[in-house]
Design a protein around this motif. Structure first.
Motif, mmCIF file in Angstrom:
data_model
loop_
_atom_site.group_PDB
_atom_site.id
_atom_site.type_symbol
_atom_site.label_atom_id
_atom_site.label_comp_id
_atom_site.label_asym_id
_atom_site.label_seq_id
_atom_site.Cartn_x
_atom_site.Cartn_y
_atom_site.Cartn_z
ATOM 1 N N THR A 149 0.649 -1.090 -0.093
ATOM 2 C CA THR A 149 0.134 0.048 0.131
ATOM 3 C C THR A 149 0.812 1.130 -0.072
ATOM 4 O OG1 THR A 149 0.006 0.059 2.326
ATOM 5 C CG2 THR A 149 -1.617 -1.257 1.570
ATOM 6 N N ASP A 156 5.646 2.326 -6.589
ATOM 7 C CA ASP A 156 5.559 3.261 -7.796
ATOM 8 C C ASP A 156 5.239 2.092 -9.144
ATOM 9 O OD1 ASP A 156 7.134 4.285 -5.604
ATOM 10 O OD2 ASP A 156 6.722 6.066 -6.850
ATOM 11 N N ALA A 194 2.206 0.648 -9.543
ATOM 12 C CA ALA A 194 1.080 1.702 -9.729
ATOM 13 C C ALA A 194 1.413 2.229 -11.218
ATOM 14 C CB ALA A 194 1.233 2.659 -8.946
ATOM 15 N N ARG A 239 -3.034 -0.330 -8.092
ATOM 16 C CA ARG A 239 -2.907 0.101 -6.653
ATOM 17 C C ARG A 239 -3.988 -0.722 -5.907
ATOM 18 N NH1 ARG A 239 -0.250 4.420 -5.264
ATOM 19 N NH2 ARG A 239 0.497 6.020 -7.013
#
Ligand code: GFB
Length: 317
Positions: free
Chosen positions: A243, A284, A287, A292
């Motif tokens: 997360t 990242d 993502a 996410r």
């Protein structure tokens, strides 16, 4: 985003399907048009090469999730080093090599955030791997998981295998191991706070100082990320799955006390280890690929506690 590797019509083996991660992957795959393959440890001991090779040659899945392993919290890791390095090394080496032999088209190996150096810069980027000494409480498990990453890289380079690796952070949710000594902190804390409320106890005990920070990912979010990676990621570097947010152990206990409705106080057992001071990961890269984690911490722990209350009769203690 198109599926670079479509699961439609494929046979997918989830090694370790009874574990918390494995059972979440099975739940998530039920939404795919694929055939889910599982095998119990009473039928195939994944630490025995001949058994694994015979079973994979006979079943020949198209894709494999390597979610099998001997796992546990900080006490389990630091008191059972031989099991943690031997079992996990044998399982991953056998499953990865036999998958190559059986012509598996895609394999995802599941590691852990404990592979990173104890003092890696935070948040921890994938590039931090092997840049410093490991955390002593779980270095055996970490070495096994690092070897699994390197094995997937080697089979990609030498044999052209599409084998990828994912490194989840601390997990929690349905199917966890709630044993107070062997379990991870999230599960143990859920069980402790619940029992303290039921028994009307004035305090709950935290191991260590309560100051370490941990990142927690809801296990069904992990499963969604792994199916996403199976479909869309095909490259050598391992991928962090988390997360990107952290919470202290004490704050976790306070959050769970609010969720459970427990009003007692916290006492610290400083004879127990703290482990890594922090191990929040950079997320990242995942993502940027398009995924996410959707579940916020409080909502995730409410769902995890609900599951525990409904299933604690069969939850492993
Ligand atoms: O999940 P956990 O056991 O392991 O978390 P790690 C340990 C942290 O929680 C330490 C504190 O700081 C403990 O002192 N803690 C407080 C507790 N109370 C408790 C409790 O009742 N039970 C437990 N277990 N901890 C694991 C690795 O490290 O991370 C695994 O050992 C895996 O192999 C996992 O990699 C993701 O987070 O320290």
């Amino acid at each position: 985003m198109p599926d670079e590797f479509s699961l439609a019509g494929k046979t997918v083996w989830v090694a370790g399907h009874r574990g918390m991660a494995g059972s979440a992957i099975v739940r998530r795959l039920a939404r795919e048009d694929c055939r889910i393959l599982t095998v119990g440890r009473s039928d195939v001991d994944l630490r025995r090469q001949a058994e694994v090779e015979a079973w994979l040659d006979a079943n020949r899945p198209d894709a494999v999730f390597v979610a099998a392993g001997t796992v546990g919290g900080i006490h389990a890791n630091s008191t059972r080093p031989a099991e943690f390095i031997y079992d996990n090394m044998m399982i991953e080496f056998n499953v990865i090599h036999a998958s190559y032999r059986a012509g598996v088209k895609k394999l995802l190996f599941l590691g852990s955030s404990c592979i990173y150096p104890r003092h890696a810069p935070q948040p921890i980027a994938e590039e931090a791997l092997l840049t410093g000494p490991l955390e002593p409480t779980n270095e055996w498990y970490a070495v096994a998981k690092i070897a699994g990453i390197k094995l997937c890289e080697a089979y990609r380079r030498q044999y052209g295998c599409d084998f990828i690796s994912a490194m989840p952070t601390n997990l929690y949710g349905p199917g966890d191991n709630f044993d107070l000594m062997q379990g991870h902190v999230a599960a143990a804390m859920i069980a402790k706070v619940h029992q303290a409320k039921v028994d009307g106890r004035p305090t709950i005990e935290l191991w260590g100082t309560g100051t370490p920070q941990r990142e927690f990912l809801y296990v069904d979010d992990l499963a969604d990320a792994l199916v996403f990676l199976m479909k869309h990621y095909s490259d050598e570097p391992h991928m962090n799955v988390g997360t990107g947010k952290e919470i202290s152990i004490r704050e976790l206990a306070e959050l769970l006390s609010r969720i459970v409705g427990y009003e007692g106080s916290i006492v610290l057992d400083r004879t127990k280890p703290d482990g890594m001071p922090r191990k929040v990961m950079r997320v990242d890269r995942l993502a940027d690929l398009g995924w996410r984690a959707p579940t916020e911490l409080e909502e995730g722990f409410r769902q995890a506690y609900q599951w525990y209350v409904e299933h604690r009769g069969d939850a492993r203690r």
